[in-house]
Motif scaffolding. Sequence first.
Motif, PDB file in Angstrom:
ATOM      1  N   PHE A 156      38.623  26.109 -42.875  1.00 39.56           N
ATOM      2  CA  PHE A 156      38.746  26.793 -41.662  1.00 39.56           C
ATOM      3  C   PHE A 156      38.002  28.010 -41.692  1.00 39.56           C
ATOM      4  O   PHE A 156      38.409  29.286 -40.990  1.00 39.56           O
ATOM      5  CB  PHE A 156      39.937  26.821 -41.131  1.00 39.56           C
ATOM      6  CG  PHE A 156      40.806  25.696 -40.908  1.00 39.56           C
ATOM      7  CD1 PHE A 156      40.480  24.515 -40.234  1.00 39.56           C
ATOM      8  CD2 PHE A 156      41.952  25.359 -41.766  1.00 39.56           C
ATOM      9  CE1 PHE A 156      41.199  23.585 -40.161  1.00 39.56           C
ATOM     10  CE2 PHE A 156      42.675  24.047 -41.736  1.00 39.56           C
ATOM     11  CZ  PHE A 156      42.293  23.289 -41.174  1.00 39.56           C
ATOM     12  N   THR A 443      41.981  17.571 -37.379  1.00 40.65           N
ATOM     13  CA  THR A 443      40.953  17.410 -38.564  1.00 40.65           C
ATOM     14  C   THR A 443      40.965  16.130 -38.870  1.00 40.65           C
ATOM     15  O   THR A 443      41.650  14.937 -38.363  1.00 40.65           O
ATOM     16  CB  THR A 443      41.565  17.971 -39.794  1.00 40.65           C
ATOM     17  OG1 THR A 443      42.805  17.685 -39.960  1.00 40.65           O
ATOM     18  CG2 THR A 443      41.541  19.590 -39.675  1.00 40.65           C
ATOM     19  N   LEU A 450      43.510  21.975 -34.160  1.00 37.03           N
ATOM     20  CA  LEU A 450      42.933  23.281 -33.695  1.00 37.03           C
ATOM     21  C   LEU A 450      43.079  23.398 -32.135  1.00 37.03           C
ATOM     22  O   LEU A 450      42.630  22.312 -31.545  1.00 37.03           O
ATOM     23  CB  LEU A 450      41.241  23.096 -34.166  1.00 37.03           C
ATOM     24  CG  LEU A 450      40.945  23.515 -35.493  1.00 37.03           C
ATOM     25  CD1 LEU A 450      41.478  22.529 -36.502  1.00 37.03           C
ATOM     26  CD2 LEU A 450      39.592  23.560 -35.524  1.00 37.03           C
ATOM     27  N   VAL A 462      44.822  27.354 -35.679  1.00 40.42           N
ATOM     28  CA  VAL A 462      44.913  26.233 -36.588  1.00 40.42           C
ATOM     29  C   VAL A 462      46.349  25.922 -36.761  1.00 40.42           C
ATOM     30  O   VAL A 462      47.193  26.998 -37.299  1.00 40.42           O
ATOM     31  CB  VAL A 462      44.298  26.280 -38.182  1.00 40.42           C
ATOM     32  CG1 VAL A 462      44.538  25.084 -38.859  1.00 40.42           C
ATOM     33  CG2 VAL A 462      42.656  26.620 -37.575  1.00 40.42           C
TER      34      VAL A 462
END
Length: 497
Positions: A156, A443, A450, A462
């Motif tokens: 991230f 993800t 996200l 996140v």
Amino acid sequence: MMRKTLYACISVAGLLFAFEAAAGQSVNKNYADFCAECHGADRLGGSGTALLPENLSRLKRPDAFKAIAEGRNASQMPGFADKLAKDEIQALVDFVYTPLPEMPVWGTKEINASHIQHVQTGSLPGKPVFSADPLNLFVVVEVGDHHATILDGDKFEPVYRFKTRFALHGGPKFTPDGRFVYFASRDGWISKFDIYNLKVVAETRAGINTRNLAVSGDGKTVLVGNYLPHSLVLLNAEDLSLIEVIPTVGQDGKSSRVSAVYQAGPRGSFVAALKDAKEVWEIPYGDKDFPVRRIAVDNYLDDFFFDLSYRHLIGAARDGKKGQVIDLDSGKKVSELDLPGMPHLGSGITWEYQGHPVMATPNLKEPLVSVIDMTTWQTVKQIKTPGAGFFMRSHENTPYAWTDSFNSKDSLDVMTIIDKRTLEVVKTLRPMPGKTAAHVEFTRDGKYVLISIWEDDGALLVYDAATLEEIKRLPMSKPSGKYNVYNKITRSAGTSH
Ligand code: DHE
């Protein structure tokens, strides 16, 4: 006496002329003050749509009046009733329904002349210049300052940030290997970005006011749908050079805007819906002549979506309460759907519920998520949410689906989490109280979510997808959407394609 009457006539005419000139000046000023920023000083569109009679054929004048007075939820347009008198609003309505003295042309010559080849095709290495997993990257579109960020989806952390064209809209689209991504701006610019080399490689302006783009399943062709001019534009995916402009003229001879274009990979075709003609067009991209197959539909389609096999197209009209299901093989309508509040179908997702595939979509006008069985086309449930939402996401590896309340006044900051197994709301989150929260994406492994905070000084948050706890916050400039390379190229059931 006669002379007196003549003078009186002249002065009345003069007064009338002066009055009309003043009215003209005030409508021009009001347009400049209240409309031009989004719709363009030339009325050709900007972050808002073009305001020309050619593009307003489906909007009745009283509805245009209402839109200016009260605003339009779906497009984030504010109302101006507190700033403009009724006759001023009416003057603006009349103004936008007046044809331009000369309609700008954007055809083969203009498209070819706009083409920019930043980097010779094939001259860049075929390996990423960074160490992050190239399939777990996110492309984050930041509309606040017109940039995009390539984000490492494991750490991230931003890998690269670059300037985009003004006002990107719609999801960027990837080549099947995930190396290249294509962006469309509302004012017609198509940009091709090499993710491995972090470089914009080519750009072409395909229209004046563009809807969205699609990349063919074989990665060779790009199709752009335009509001202005009324056209579909085929480009070579390699260098964005023009293949062909297809004018979008309905069977009845009337030209039409394009609502949206998508690629139907399993069918080897592009599918486009026309906005001002009751037609869907299917264009096989394997055929170098790109023949158009016209499918007549019952109502105009403003947006659509496919089932998992891509055999059925699920479409909706913004002014209708019913969606339509079209069998693309037979070209016939097979069912109607109960969709009460104008769905943003491009945001629909699918999953298995009690042994049946279901699709779910938020409704832009109602605080409801519609869940529809894709074998019977019956509504399984309308799930109540705190406010009307815009986007919805999930992933194969999570039992939860996430949706926002982006289209509501009071709950803009709320995210709702729905259990896909029970269709019950399990939690509502207020990630940053008072700040607009919208558009989620998972993800590659589905372990993290996200969320965008849609403010100029916004953020990307996140969340752990299992504990529903925030784990990281990255500052971003109005991150309108984020797109995970792997989820997009594998057509994950939990995201848009
Ligand atoms: Fe969108 C996608 C239509 C207003 C942000 N929007 C799409 C798509 C369509 C669409 C058909 C799918 C295209 C694609 O991804 O290839 N949007 C419309 C409208 O008709 C509407 C309501 C009015 C309009 O202005 O055109 C509209 N959209 C907006 C906005 O006001 C939003 C919130 C802000 C903006 O950027 O303009 C907005 N639309 C988005 C985003 C996507 C999108 C972020 C991509 C979603 C995704 O995850 O794929």
